[in-house]
Scaffold this motif. Structure first.
Motif, PDB file in Angstrom:
ATOM      1  N   PRO A 272      -7.682   2.661  -3.012  1.00  0.00           N
ATOM      2  CA  PRO A 272      -6.387   2.598  -2.316  1.00  0.00           C
ATOM      3  C   PRO A 272      -5.305   2.297  -3.345  1.00  0.00           C
ATOM      4  O   PRO A 272      -5.504   1.460  -4.228  1.00  0.00           O
ATOM      5  CB  PRO A 272      -6.551   1.424  -1.341  1.00  0.00           C
ATOM      6  N   ILE A 273      -4.190   2.994  -3.287  1.00  0.00           N
ATOM      7  CA  ILE A 273      -3.179   2.895  -4.343  1.00  0.00           C
ATOM      8  C   ILE A 273      -2.022   1.978  -3.908  1.00  0.00           C
ATOM      9  O   ILE A 273      -1.409   2.190  -2.860  1.00  0.00           O
ATOM     10  CB  ILE A 273      -2.654   4.301  -4.690  1.00  0.00           C
ATOM     11  N   TYR A 274      -1.742   0.990  -4.748  1.00  0.00           N
ATOM     12  CA  TYR A 274      -0.716  -0.025  -4.442  1.00  0.00           C
ATOM     13  C   TYR A 274       0.463   0.092  -5.397  1.00  0.00           C
ATOM     14  O   TYR A 274       0.382   0.711  -6.459  1.00  0.00           O
ATOM     15  CB  TYR A 274      -1.336  -1.427  -4.527  1.00  0.00           C
TER      16      TYR A 274
ATOM     17  N   ALA B 195      -1.022  -6.437 -13.969  1.00  0.00           N
ATOM     18  CA  ALA B 195      -0.839  -7.760 -13.362  1.00  0.00           C
ATOM     19  C   ALA B 195       0.639  -7.978 -13.044  1.00  0.00           C
ATOM     20  O   ALA B 195       0.991  -8.621 -12.059  1.00  0.00           O
ATOM     21  CB  ALA B 195      -1.341  -8.852 -14.314  1.00  0.00           C
ATOM     22  N   ALA B 196       1.511  -7.419 -13.874  1.00  0.00           N
ATOM     23  CA  ALA B 196       2.957  -7.564 -13.660  1.00  0.00           C
ATOM     24  C   ALA B 196       3.509  -6.460 -12.774  1.00  0.00           C
ATOM     25  O   ALA B 196       4.443  -6.685 -12.012  1.00  0.00           O
ATOM     26  CB  ALA B 196       3.685  -7.531 -15.010  1.00  0.00           C
ATOM     27  N   HIS B 197       2.927  -5.257 -12.874  1.00  0.00           N
ATOM     28  CA  HIS B 197       3.595  -4.120 -12.202  1.00  0.00           C
ATOM     29  C   HIS B 197       2.623  -2.999 -11.872  1.00  0.00           C
ATOM     30  O   HIS B 197       2.733  -1.895 -12.409  1.00  0.00           O
ATOM     31  CB  HIS B 197       4.727  -3.578 -13.076  1.00  0.00           C
ATOM     32  N   VAL B 198       1.684  -3.293 -10.960  1.00  0.00           N
ATOM     33  CA  VAL B 198       0.796  -2.205 -10.535  1.00  0.00           C
ATOM     34  C   VAL B 198       1.649  -1.108  -9.896  1.00  0.00           C
ATOM     35  O   VAL B 198       2.632  -1.387  -9.211  1.00  0.00           O
ATOM     36  CB  VAL B 198      -0.292  -2.740  -9.569  1.00  0.00           C
TER      37      VAL B 198
ATOM     38  N   TYR C 252       0.848  -1.195   0.000  1.00  0.00           N
ATOM     39  CA  TYR C 252       0.000   0.000   0.000  1.00  0.00           C
ATOM     40  C   TYR C 252       0.886   1.248   0.000  1.00  0.00           C
ATOM     41  O   TYR C 252       1.832   1.344   0.784  1.00  0.00           O
ATOM     42  CB  TYR C 252      -0.902  -0.030   1.239  1.00  0.00           C
ATOM     43  N   SER C 253       0.589   2.211  -0.872  1.00  0.00           N
ATOM     44  CA  SER C 253       1.443   3.396  -1.021  1.00  0.00           C
ATOM     45  C   SER C 253       1.223   4.420   0.081  1.00  0.00           C
ATOM     46  O   SER C 253       1.967   5.388   0.179  1.00  0.00           O
ATOM     47  CB  SER C 253       1.137   4.074  -2.363  1.00  0.00           C
ATOM     48  N   GLY C 254       0.174   4.256   0.886  1.00  0.00           N
ATOM     49  CA  GLY C 254      -0.147   5.254   1.912  1.00  0.00           C
ATOM     50  C   GLY C 254      -1.194   6.247   1.425  1.00  0.00           C
ATOM     51  O   GLY C 254      -1.655   7.094   2.181  1.00  0.00           O
ATOM     52  N   ILE C 255      -1.558   6.131   0.138  1.00  0.00           N
ATOM     53  CA  ILE C 255      -2.469   7.120  -0.459  1.00  0.00           C
ATOM     54  C   ILE C 255      -3.740   6.420  -0.955  1.00  0.00           C
ATOM     55  O   ILE C 255      -3.670   5.342  -1.562  1.00  0.00           O
ATOM     56  CB  ILE C 255      -1.771   7.836  -1.634  1.00  0.00           C
ATOM     57  N   THR C 256      -4.874   7.046  -0.683  1.00  0.00           N
ATOM     58  CA  THR C 256      -6.136   6.566  -1.255  1.00  0.00           C
ATOM     59  C   THR C 256      -6.764   7.714  -2.045  1.00  0.00           C
ATOM     60  O   THR C 256      -6.734   8.863  -1.597  1.00  0.00           O
ATOM     61  CB  THR C 256      -7.093   6.073  -0.150  1.00  0.00           C
TER      62      THR C 256
ATOM     63  N   LEU D  50       5.918   6.457  -7.292  1.00  0.00           N
ATOM     64  CA  LEU D  50       5.741   6.509  -5.832  1.00  0.00           C
ATOM     65  C   LEU D  50       6.323   7.809  -5.269  1.00  0.00           C
ATOM     66  O   LEU D  50       5.704   8.467  -4.426  1.00  0.00           O
ATOM     67  CB  LEU D  50       6.437   5.297  -5.202  1.00  0.00           C
ATOM     68  N   GLU D  51       7.517   8.182  -5.773  1.00  0.00           N
ATOM     69  CA  GLU D  51       8.137   9.437  -5.300  1.00  0.00           C
ATOM     70  C   GLU D  51       7.258  10.638  -5.644  1.00  0.00           C
ATOM     71  O   GLU D  51       7.064  11.530  -4.828  1.00  0.00           O
ATOM     72  CB  GLU D  51       9.525   9.625  -5.934  1.00  0.00           C
ATOM     73  N   ASN D  52       6.716  10.640  -6.873  1.00  0.00           N
ATOM     74  CA  ASN D  52       5.805  11.741  -7.253  1.00  0.00           C
ATOM     75  C   ASN D  52       4.624  11.797  -6.290  1.00  0.00           C
ATOM     76  O   ASN D  52       4.193  12.871  -5.877  1.00  0.00           O
ATOM     77  CB  ASN D  52       5.263  11.545  -8.667  1.00  0.00           C
TER      78      ASN D  52
END
Ligand SMILES: Cc1cc2nc3c(=O)[nH]c(=O)nc-3n(C[C@H](O)[C@H](O)[C@H](O)COP(=O)(O)OP(=O)(O)OC[C@H]3O[C@@H](n4cnc5c(N)ncnc54)[C@H](O)[C@@H]3O)c2cc1C
Length: 385
Positions: free
Chosen positions: A284-286, A306-309, A181-185, A363-365
């Motif tokens: 929720p962003i993964y 499927a390979a790289h959410v 989970y990226s921490g962001i929804t 993710l950094e963005n």
């Protein structure tokens, strides 16, 4: 051709799966897409997508669909304004950004998801997409796979390509990695007939995109086809926020109250958005772990989410999915590799490296866009580009 006379099953008819099908079928491959939606109109497609020259557009070019894309993209929808919580404009490229500049790396035309899906579907013979085929399991059969669907049907394939998206159930046949989970929804909403129902916001948007930042939260908004506006209220919350917050996502009066409490510093201008949305979808962003490895299979691989959410904060997800389709199809239809396992392996090594780099950037963005200095950081970023 490596896969001449082989049956290829592509599971999932999103942009990744359909692009791959097109690129294989146009080269004489016996490929079929199995999609769980009951038909091509079964589901409303989400927010628009910006296509990048070196990936999404490169795949469309190879598929012979660039001209069709040019007839259907949303002219000017890539123009951008950056605002604060009071809707004060700090950056706008509406005056100087070209409406059409195909071939330039910084030209990222927007297209409605539903329209992109239609372009891809219309380019394929109808018999190449099997609707209402919800994958449930598969077993090895000889050199290939026997695939079972919820509707009771089965299909044999020599090669299975998994393109069932971010919540892939089929990924476990290839790898047991788990996205984190990226921490962001993002709370997604959509306004129909926007000029009438949300005239102030519609005027502010000017047919383009808005990013508004204030106090660790943001609103991201974009013009969709047919006078629709799509938007996200995006924030840092716990992973289970969307299931534990007791909000009724179909009750916009309740959501408006929630917005007043959660975005207290934000101008009432934004209320028009929330008040005129009929139903909300929490997302929720993964993100994939950046160090994924797996052993290549002979007759099975993954493409797209499927390979790289990854988080959507670099606008790369769909572009990576379509580039996967391009690179995998080229490996499979050429004779540069000696067998399909080698073709898949070459694709997977390159794909994992590229997806990992882009996922880190995304993710950094996301972290920058949800920080206390988001407005300043994003202004610097856009002014430098
Ligand atoms: C909130 C949000 C905003 C985004 N914004 C952007 C953006 O601006 N730009 C961008 O590039 N990307 C964006 N993305 C990411 C983008 O949506 C994905 O990267 C892209 O859709 C991936 O394409 P795909 O074909 O791999 O998967 P999907 O588009 O998810 O397609 C998967 C398909 O598989 C089907 N399926 C699923 N399970 C099964 C099954 N068991 N059997 C048969 N079929 C099945 C589904 O019905 C679907 O049609 C965003 C994502 C989110 C969550």
């Amino acid at each position: 051709m490596l896969i001449a006379n082989k049956k290829v099953a592509i599971i999932g008819g999103g942009p990744g799966g359909l692009t791959l099908a097109k690129l294989l079928v146009m080269n004489g491959v016996d490929a079929i897409v199995y999609e769980r939606d009951t038909d091509r109109n079964a589901r409303v497609q989400g927010s628009p997508l910006d296509m990048h020259d070196e990936s999404g557009l490169a795949a469309l070019r190879k598929a012979g669909l660039l001209e069709e894309f040019k007839h259907n993209y949303m002219v000017g929808a890539d123009r951008m304004q950056i605002m604060n919580e009071n809707a004060e404009i700090f950056y706008s490229n509406h005056e100087h950004k070209a409406l059409e500049n195909f071939g330039a790396a910084d030209f990222r035309p927007e297209i409605d998801r539903g329209v992109l899906r239609k372009i891809l579907l219309n380019s394929l013979p109808e018999s190449r997409v099997m609707w209402d085929h919800h994958f449930i399991s598969m077993q090895q059969e000889g050199e290939g796979w026997c695939v079972q669907f919820k509707n009771g049907k089965t299909a044999y394939a020599d090669l299975v390509i998994v393109a069932d998206g971010a919540n892939s159930k089929i990924r476990t046949y290839v790898t047991d990695y788990k996205a984190f989970y990226s921490g962001i929804t993002m709370l997604e909403g959509s306004i129909h007939n926007a000029k009438n129902t949300a005239p102030t916001i519609s005027k502010l948007l000017k047919g383009g995109k808005i990013m508004a930042f204030g106090n660790n939260k943001n609103i991201l908004m974009g013009q969709k086809a047919n006078d629709e506006i799509g938007f996200y209220a995006s924030m840092r919350v716990d992973e289970n926020w969307s299931t534990e917050n007791k909000l009724n996502y179909n009750d916009n009066a309740q959501l408006l109250e929630w917005f007043r409490l959660t975005y207290p510093e934000w101008s009432t201008i934004w209320h028009e958005l929330i008040a005129n949305t009929q139903s909300f979808v929490p997302r929720p962003i993964y993100c994939i772990p950046f160090d994924q490895e797996w052993e290549t299979k002979n007759n099975l691989t993954l493409i797209g989410d499927a390979a790289h959410v990854m988080p959507p904060f670099a606008g790369e997800g769909v572009n990576m999915a379509m580039l996967d389709a391009l690179e995998l199809s080229q490996n499979l239809i050429s004779d540069t590799c000696s067998n399909s396992k080698e073709a898949i392996e070459h694709y997977e090594i390159k794909m994992r490296k590229r997806a990992s780099e882009v996922a880190q950037e995304s993710l950094e963005n996301g972290n920058k866009m949800h920080s206390i200095n988001a407005l300043e950081t994003m202004l610097t970023f856009f002014k430098n580009h």
